[in-house]
Design a protein around this motif. Structure first.
Motif, PDB file in Angstrom:
ATOM      1  N   ARG A 304       0.821  -1.207   0.000  1.00 55.38           N
ATOM      2  CA  ARG A 304       0.000   0.000   0.000  1.00 55.38           C
ATOM      3  C   ARG A 304       0.860   1.265   0.000  1.00 55.38           C
ATOM      4  N   HIS A 363      -4.702  -7.461   5.248  1.00 55.23           N
ATOM      5  CA  HIS A 363      -5.649  -6.353   5.147  1.00 55.23           C
ATOM      6  C   HIS A 363      -5.355  -5.276   6.192  1.00 55.23           C
ATOM      7  N   ARG A 367      -4.593  -1.398   5.446  1.00 52.80           N
ATOM      8  CA  ARG A 367      -5.348  -0.315   6.068  1.00 52.80           C
ATOM      9  C   ARG A 367      -4.415   0.681   6.746  1.00 52.80           C
ATOM     10  N   ASP A 370      -2.946   2.906   4.317  1.00 49.87           N
ATOM     11  CA  ASP A 370      -3.874   3.984   3.962  1.00 49.87           C
ATOM     12  C   ASP A 370      -3.705   5.184   4.889  1.00 49.87           C
ATOM     13  N   GLN A 371      -3.414   4.931   6.149  1.00 47.88           N
ATOM     14  CA  GLN A 371      -3.270   6.030   7.102  1.00 47.88           C
ATOM     15  C   GLN A 371      -2.081   6.910   6.764  1.00 47.88           C
ATOM     16  N   LYS A 382      -8.947   5.309  -0.808  1.00 46.92           N
ATOM     17  CA  LYS A 382      -8.799   4.634   0.475  1.00 46.92           C
ATOM     18  C   LYS A 382      -9.805   3.492   0.590  1.00 46.92           C
ATOM     19  N   THR A 383      -9.396   2.513   1.397  1.00 52.62           N
ATOM     20  CA  THR A 383     -10.306   1.423   1.708  1.00 52.62           C
ATOM     21  C   THR A 383     -10.221   1.166   3.193  1.00 52.62           C
ATOM     22  N   GLY A 384     -11.313   0.757   3.793  1.00 54.14           N
ATOM     23  CA  GLY A 384     -11.289   0.378   5.195  1.00 54.14           C
ATOM     24  C   GLY A 384     -11.215   1.576   6.120  1.00 54.14           C
ATOM     25  N   ASN A 385     -11.062   1.274   7.404  1.00 52.13           N
ATOM     26  CA  ASN A 385     -10.986   2.297   8.427  1.00 52.13           C
ATOM     27  C   ASN A 385      -9.580   2.850   8.516  1.00 52.13           C
ATOM     28  N   ARG A 386      -9.493   4.087   9.008  1.00 45.33           N
ATOM     29  CA  ARG A 386      -8.191   4.702   9.175  1.00 45.33           C
ATOM     30  C   ARG A 386      -7.447   4.094  10.342  1.00 45.33           C
TER      31      ARG A 386
END
Length: 390
Positions: A304, A363, A367, A370-371, A382-386
């Motif tokens: 990511r 995963h 995630r 992504d943060q 973005k995907t999922g929670n931060r």
């Protein structure tokens, strides 16, 4: 290139020493000056102080201490304008200057200082000398420490830019607010990309790429290497993995090399903190899945981060293209120079294989990647929670 065998000392209790081993035997057989000369052979074969230290420290504290002493003696003959790598690594290992009295036999002082038997030390030194006599050859990216640096005066990371990048990443590591960390990391990558482009445009010619070996500590060394490789790819560098020594070689232009390593260190710290905060992982039957989960986490995180860095770097390039017509040809020349340097240093390369046995860890790593958002307008969705959720 050849791969050295890890240093494993012989067990003195099960081996037969042909002679009486005492301090006189050590002085006659392994004079400290001989060990210092052996290090010169290592340098000529592409080794660095950290390389020697890492291999020997795998099995013997006493032999390692002796080699560090030999390094401090060898250092006295280094060129004043030798590459900084040599003095930086020697300083880090504590090889500043000889500590012993020249008028007194070295090995007697050594035995008193380290409380080790002459018999055991002799067997360890025998293996060190064997390695020094015929070391595996490794790619050389800088001159021997007895010569002036090959890259003296070549473009590197501007101290002002480097200071700003380090400052931003330090804040990103320490903040508890996700949005603040995103903004700081994004700004750091923007500075890195812009600096690389500025150096390329200002240079009269394409500088010769260099290289640097980076040791990646276990556990999950291969998975952590994937993070380094992703960062290097986004910043004009290429990485090669030596799994037998948990070593990565980064090849690229000098400024890109330095900034890639700085960014890698920061993202490594951030991910390590997230992993530790997640704690142990159990499956539905209560069995531990921590190791599989963490290995997968690192791989998902690397993937990511690689995506986001690539997008951020491309966005920076696009912002330049309208004002600089010849940007793409210049960057293409630099990239080709790096590819040529990789082919010369490593004419035979294999394929790195990895495996994942924890989808949850994979995963979670993505995630958390992504943060650490590293782009602004053109970002990977973005995907999922931060927040990191195991």
């Amino acid at each position: 290139p050849g791969v050295p065998v890890p240093f494993v000392p012989t067990n003195a209790s099960t081996s037969r020493q042909p002679h009486q081993v005492d301090v006189h035997y050590l002085e006659a057989t392994y004079p400290i000056a001989q060990l210092a000369e052996g290090l010169a052979i290592m340098w000529d074969n592409g080794w660095h102080p950290f390389d020697v230290s890492r291999v020997i420290d795998n099995g013997s504290t006493a032999a390692h201490a002796a080699v560090i002493d030999a390094l401090s003696l060898n250092r006295q003959g280094w060129h004043p304008r030798a590459a900084k790598l040599w003095t930086q690594q020697a300083d880090a290992l504590g090889a500043i200057s000889p500590w012993w009295q020249v008028s007194t036999p070295y090995w007697q002082q050594f035995l008193d200082r380290h409380d080790v038997s002459a018999d055991r030390l002799a067997w360890q030194l025998k293996l060190v000398v064997m390695m020094f006599r015929d070391p595996p050859v490794q790619p050389r990216f800088e001159a021997s420490p007895t010569e002036p640096s090959w890259v003296q005066g070549s473009p590197g990371a501007d101290h002002t830019v480097l200071g700003k990048v380090r400052g931003l990443l330090a804040k990103a590591e320490s903040t508890t607010f996700d949005h603040e960390a995103e903004a700081l990391s994004a700004k750091a990558q923007e500075l890195i990309a812009r600096h690389s482009i500025d150096v390329a445009l200002l240079a009269d010619t394409v500088d010769v790429p260099g290289g640097k070996r980076v040791y990646i500590d276990a556990p999950y060394a291969k998975a952590k290497y994937l993070l380094l490789s992703a960062i290097g790819d986004a910043n004009g560098c290429r990485c090669v993995w030596n799994g037998q020594r948990d070593t990565a070689t980064i090849i690229g232009h000098q400024g890109d090399l330095h900034l890639t390593e700085v960014l890698f260190t920061s993202l490594l710290v951030q991910a390590t903190g997230a992993i530790l905060s997640a704690g142990s992982q159990l499956d539905s039957r209560g069995s531990s899945r921590t190791r599989a989960w963490r290995n997968a986490f690192w791989q998902g995180y690397a993937y990511r981060i690689g995506q986001r860095l690539a997008v951020a770097t491309e966005a920076t390039r696009v912002s330049y293209q309208g004002a600089v017509a010849d940007l793409l040809p210049v960057l293409a020349q630099r990239e080709q120079a790096v590819e040529d340097a990789v082919a010369e240093a490593f004419p035979r390369l294999g394929t790195l294989r990895t495996s994942v046995s924890s989808g949850d860890g994979l995963h979670a790593g993505r995630r958390f990647g992504d943060q650490a958002q590293l782009g602004h307008a053109n970002t990977v969705p973005k995907t999922g929670n931060r927040r990191l959720t195991p």
